[in-house]
Design a protein around this motif. Structure first.
Motif, PDB file in Angstrom:
ATOM      1  N   ILE A  92      -7.405  -6.220   3.242  1.00 54.24           N
ATOM      2  CA  ILE A  92      -6.757  -6.969   2.161  1.00 54.24           C
ATOM      3  C   ILE A  92      -6.575  -8.421   2.599  1.00 54.24           C
ATOM      4  O   ILE A  92      -6.079  -8.688   3.702  1.00 54.24           O
ATOM      5  CB  ILE A  92      -5.366  -6.362   1.825  1.00 54.24           C
ATOM      6  CG1 ILE A  92      -5.502  -4.925   1.349  1.00 54.24           C
ATOM      7  CG2 ILE A  92      -4.614  -7.206   0.801  1.00 54.24           C
ATOM      8  CD1 ILE A  92      -5.965  -4.742  -0.056  1.00 54.24           C
ATOM      9  N   ILE A 112       0.866  -1.189   0.000  1.00 50.57           N
ATOM     10  CA  ILE A 112       0.000   0.000   0.000  1.00 50.57           C
ATOM     11  C   ILE A 112       0.898   1.233   0.000  1.00 50.57           C
ATOM     12  O   ILE A 112       1.810   1.338   0.834  1.00 50.57           O
ATOM     13  CB  ILE A 112      -0.901   0.023   1.258  1.00 50.57           C
ATOM     14  CG1 ILE A 112      -1.824  -1.209   1.272  1.00 50.57           C
ATOM     15  CG2 ILE A 112      -1.702   1.316   1.334  1.00 50.57           C
ATOM     16  CD1 ILE A 112      -2.564  -1.401   2.586  1.00 50.57           C
ATOM     17  N   ALA A 148      -5.179  -2.050   4.866  1.00 48.79           N
ATOM     18  CA  ALA A 148      -4.408  -3.269   5.193  1.00 48.79           C
ATOM     19  C   ALA A 148      -5.320  -4.320   5.826  1.00 48.79           C
ATOM     20  O   ALA A 148      -5.244  -5.504   5.476  1.00 48.79           O
ATOM     21  CB  ALA A 148      -3.257  -2.924   6.128  1.00 48.79           C
ATOM     22  N   HIS A 149      -6.202  -3.875   6.730  1.00 52.19           N
ATOM     23  CA  HIS A 149      -7.045  -4.839   7.442  1.00 52.19           C
ATOM     24  C   HIS A 149      -8.089  -5.490   6.537  1.00 52.19           C
ATOM     25  O   HIS A 149      -8.648  -6.517   6.891  1.00 52.19           O
ATOM     26  CB  HIS A 149      -7.722  -4.167   8.645  1.00 52.19           C
ATOM     27  CG  HIS A 149      -6.721  -3.700   9.666  1.00 52.19           C
ATOM     28  ND1 HIS A 149      -7.077  -3.170  10.880  1.00 52.19           N
ATOM     29  CD2 HIS A 149      -5.360  -3.691   9.653  1.00 52.19           C
ATOM     30  CE1 HIS A 149      -5.982  -2.839  11.560  1.00 52.19           C
ATOM     31  NE2 HIS A 149      -4.927  -3.144  10.827  1.00 52.19           N
ATOM     32  N   ALA A 207      -3.969   3.658   5.592  1.00 49.05           N
ATOM     33  CA  ALA A 207      -3.083   2.496   5.445  1.00 49.05           C
ATOM     34  C   ALA A 207      -3.558   1.350   6.336  1.00 49.05           C
ATOM     35  O   ALA A 207      -3.650   0.204   5.895  1.00 49.05           O
ATOM     36  CB  ALA A 207      -1.651   2.893   5.786  1.00 49.05           C
ATOM     37  N   HIS A 208      -3.891   1.666   7.592  1.00 52.09           N
ATOM     38  CA  HIS A 208      -4.388   0.607   8.497  1.00 52.09           C
ATOM     39  C   HIS A 208      -5.719   0.044   7.980  1.00 52.09           C
ATOM     40  O   HIS A 208      -5.921  -1.164   7.928  1.00 52.09           O
ATOM     41  CB  HIS A 208      -4.628   1.169   9.900  1.00 52.09           C
ATOM     42  CG  HIS A 208      -3.355   1.433  10.651  1.00 52.09           C
ATOM     43  ND1 HIS A 208      -2.511   0.424  11.037  1.00 52.09           N
ATOM     44  CD2 HIS A 208      -2.787   2.578  11.089  1.00 52.09           C
ATOM     45  CE1 HIS A 208      -1.477   0.952  11.683  1.00 52.09           C
ATOM     46  NE2 HIS A 208      -1.607   2.254  11.720  1.00 52.09           N
ATOM     47  N   VAL A 239       1.339  -7.519   4.515  1.00 48.49           N
ATOM     48  CA  VAL A 239       1.055  -6.220   3.896  1.00 48.49           C
ATOM     49  C   VAL A 239       2.225  -5.292   4.185  1.00 48.49           C
ATOM     50  O   VAL A 239       2.634  -5.144   5.337  1.00 48.49           O
ATOM     51  CB  VAL A 239      -0.245  -5.585   4.459  1.00 48.49           C
ATOM     52  CG1 VAL A 239      -0.491  -4.222   3.807  1.00 48.49           C
ATOM     53  CG2 VAL A 239      -1.446  -6.496   4.250  1.00 48.49           C
ATOM     54  N   TRP A 240       2.786  -4.705   3.154  1.00 49.86           N
ATOM     55  CA  TRP A 240       3.829  -3.694   3.330  1.00 49.86           C
ATOM     56  C   TRP A 240       3.222  -2.329   3.049  1.00 49.86           C
ATOM     57  O   TRP A 240       2.500  -2.168   2.061  1.00 49.86           O
ATOM     58  CB  TRP A 240       4.984  -3.930   2.350  1.00 49.86           C
ATOM     59  CG  TRP A 240       5.971  -4.944   2.818  1.00 49.86           C
ATOM     60  CD1 TRP A 240       6.806  -4.842   3.895  1.00 49.86           C
ATOM     61  CD2 TRP A 240       6.253  -6.226   2.226  1.00 49.86           C
ATOM     62  NE1 TRP A 240       7.585  -5.986   4.006  1.00 49.86           N
ATOM     63  CE2 TRP A 240       7.271  -6.834   2.999  1.00 49.86           C
ATOM     64  CE3 TRP A 240       5.746  -6.912   1.125  1.00 49.86           C
ATOM     65  CZ2 TRP A 240       7.797  -8.091   2.705  1.00 49.86           C
ATOM     66  CZ3 TRP A 240       6.264  -8.166   0.829  1.00 49.86           C
ATOM     67  CH2 TRP A 240       7.275  -8.741   1.608  1.00 49.86           C
ATOM     68  N   VAL A 241       3.506  -1.357   3.906  1.00 51.09           N
ATOM     69  CA  VAL A 241       3.036   0.010   3.692  1.00 51.09           C
ATOM     70  C   VAL A 241       4.250   0.892   3.406  1.00 51.09           C
ATOM     71  O   VAL A 241       5.181   0.961   4.218  1.00 51.09           O
ATOM     72  CB  VAL A 241       2.261   0.526   4.927  1.00 51.09           C
ATOM     73  CG1 VAL A 241       1.838   1.982   4.716  1.00 51.09           C
ATOM     74  CG2 VAL A 241       1.047  -0.351   5.204  1.00 51.09           C
ATOM     75  N   SER A 289      -4.453 -10.922   2.514  1.00 49.00           N
ATOM     76  CA  SER A 289      -3.097 -11.426   2.259  1.00 49.00           C
ATOM     77  C   SER A 289      -2.356 -11.558   3.588  1.00 49.00           C
ATOM     78  O   SER A 289      -2.624 -10.810   4.541  1.00 49.00           O
ATOM     79  CB  SER A 289      -2.332 -10.515   1.299  1.00 49.00           C
ATOM     80  OG  SER A 289      -1.959  -9.327   1.929  1.00 49.00           O
TER      81      SER A 289
END
Ligand code: TXE
Length: 474
Positions: free
Chosen positions: A425, A410, A422-423, A418-419, A430-432, A427
């Motif tokens: 997705i 992301i 991420a929550h 971003a949080h 998760v890389w931000v 997968s």
């Protein structure tokens, strides 16, 4: 011509049937080494040798096991150049990449798990005035580690290190496409004085000797990294005998570029996350979703940088070497042709480079939706697609529109977003605002058809041990 040997009971040996397979240099298509085409006779010898070594190895003090593994790490570091050149010759990756990433990481794998077992603690549950429960972790016995061709020594050692650290004896089956550094590792095990039979390495075809290894009744657990279809076969086989199984499989990783990101950094890192190791890393981002407002800006900057990537002889200063094999080159070509047939527009690249060697141009395609073949199936090569999205929920929907769920990236400066994204997705990783930043303590693995279980840190230590609770009445 190099003749690779099996490593059984502490010795380098020829296959019992005397049969060998050709091993190719992907940069010039020549056969440069021979690999044992092992049979069940070789497998039985590895099993006997591992079983014989197990009692002493599993009862060795943690400190002594740890010291052995540190010796292996030291030897890998001392042989950095030789191993990096061998990895490049076998796989096609630039020597510079193997020197910077693959080989140091192989040493780090041994060093990390050598230290992890020394620092690991187990639980106690006290029933006040009644009893004490304590939990112990016992090694499983003889386990199988099956690894792929994209990061040959890196992924082989990622499995072997925790298995050995926890007191198991290992039968490793490296990919028949890239067996060379596993062979060199067996030499280092001999030099390190690791007791005979603790690690055995058997070479040969996956569908033949690999399958026999998975089916063998003495194998207590299987740690596998490779394609999803092979993972399905191994998982089914393991289930029949209730074996523990860890499966790290394919990916179709999304990269989400929001319009509030640091665009320069996003472009620069996305070039790396798309094309490092010729795109042959399960963590590479292959579907790049870009918010509409910055789509054109991102596209022009990205394509310009991709055009500047150097593809060529992996012994020289290049960004990409050849793909690993002719079969893989054909597969990548097939996916690109299919994308074009479905209406995809090639912005750069799109075909094979040169006459000899399995070189393929870094390729960027646009104009296809998230459901077309190239956005659904794992290409595992230097090919990415660009797809615009409208807002957050549209991005999440597109990112999740696949059977895979290994990693996602992301790009956004908004921490809350971003949080939130991420929550949602699906997968395991998760890389931000970064990619491939790895802490070996973190859980590593995928959701959906990207795998079962997690590797790394305490997950790996737990996978390779059986938990036992002992309850003592006060
Ligand atoms: O892998 P295989 P392949 C993906 C990628 C690639 C595709 C096929 O999309 O194009 O998989 O690659 C052993 N029982 N990934 O065919 O066959 C085999 O010998 C036991 C993703 O090379 O899965 C090798 O050691 N073992 C990936 C290992 O399995 C078997 C990395 C992996 O080979 C076996 C590589 C069997 N029946 C490819 N069949 C990732 N997740 O990083 C094969 N093997």
């Amino acid at each position: 011509m190099i003749t690779i040997k099996n490593y059984i009971n502490g010795e380098l040996v020829d296959p019992a049937n005397g049969n060998y397979l050709d091993n190719y240099n992907p940069a010039d298509e020549t056969v440069y080494s021979l690999i044992p085409n092992s049979s069940e006779e070789d497998l039985e010898r590895t099993i006997l040798s591992a079983k014989k070594a197990f009692p002493a190895w599993s009862q060795l003090s943690i400190d002594k096991r740890s010291r052995y593994l540190i010796k292996v790490a030291d030897l890998i570091e001392a042989n950095l150049d030789k191993l990096a050149e061998a990895e490049s010759l076998d796989n096609g990756k630039p020597v510079s990449l193997a020197r910077k990433v693959d080989i140091p990481r192989a040493a780090a794998n041994f060093r990390f798990f050598a230290s992890a077992i020394v620092n690991e603690s187990t639980q106690a549950h006290i029933m006040e005035g009644v009893a004490i429960n304590y939990t112990r972790r016992a090694p499983l016995g003889v386990v199988a580690c099956i690894s792929p061709w994209n990061l040959p020594l890196y992924l082989l050692t990622w499995k072997i290190a925790p298995a050995l650290a926890t007191g198991n004896c290992v039968i490793a089956k490296p990919s028949e496409v890239t067996p060379y550094t596993a062979f060199l590792l067996s030499e280092l095990f001999i030099e390190a004085g690791i007791p005979a039979g603790v690690l055995n390495i058997i070479h040969g075809k996956g569908a033949e000797i690999g399958q026999k290894l998975v089916e063998h009744k003495e194998i207590k657990a299987i740690s596998f990294t490779g394609g999803t279809s092979t993972g399905r076969i191994i998982g089914t086989e393991a289930a029949k005998q209730f074996k523990k199984v860890s499966l790290e499989l394919g990916g179709k990783n999304p990269v989400l570029i929001f319009d509030d990101c640091d665009l320069e950094k996003a472009v620069e890192t996305t070039v790396k996350s798309s094309f490092t190791n010729q795109g042959e890393i399960c963590l590479c981002g292959s579907r790049i979703f870009i918010q509409e407002a910055i789509y054109e800006d991102f596209r022009s900057r990205f394509v310009e940088k991709v055009k500047n990537l150097r593809v060529g002889d992996p012994k020289t200063e290049v960004d990409l070497g050849p793909l690993v094999s002719e079969a893989h080159l054909r597969k990548v070509e097939m996916y690109v042709n299919e994308a074009i047939a479905q209406g995809g527009k090639v912005l750069t690249g799109g075909g094979r480079l040169g006459q000899a060697g399995y070189f393929f141009e870094p390729t960027v395609i646009e104009g296809l939706d998230e459901y077309c073949v190239i956005n659904q199936e794992e290409v595992f090569g230097p090919v990415v697609t660009l797809v615009p999205f409208k807002e957050e929920q549209d991005a999440v929907k597109k990112a999740n529109a696949t059977v895979y769920g290994l990693a996602a990236v992301i790009w956004s400066q908004d921490v809350q977003r971003a949080h939130r994204v991420a929550h949602q997705i699906e997968s395991g990783i998760v890389w931000v605002n970064c990619w491939m930043l790895r802490d070996l303590r973190t859980p590593f693995g995928g959701m959906k058809e990207s795998g079962v279980g997690r590797e790394g840190g305490s997950d790996a230590l737990h996978f390779f041990t059986e938990t036992q609770n002992v309850c003592i009445k006060l």
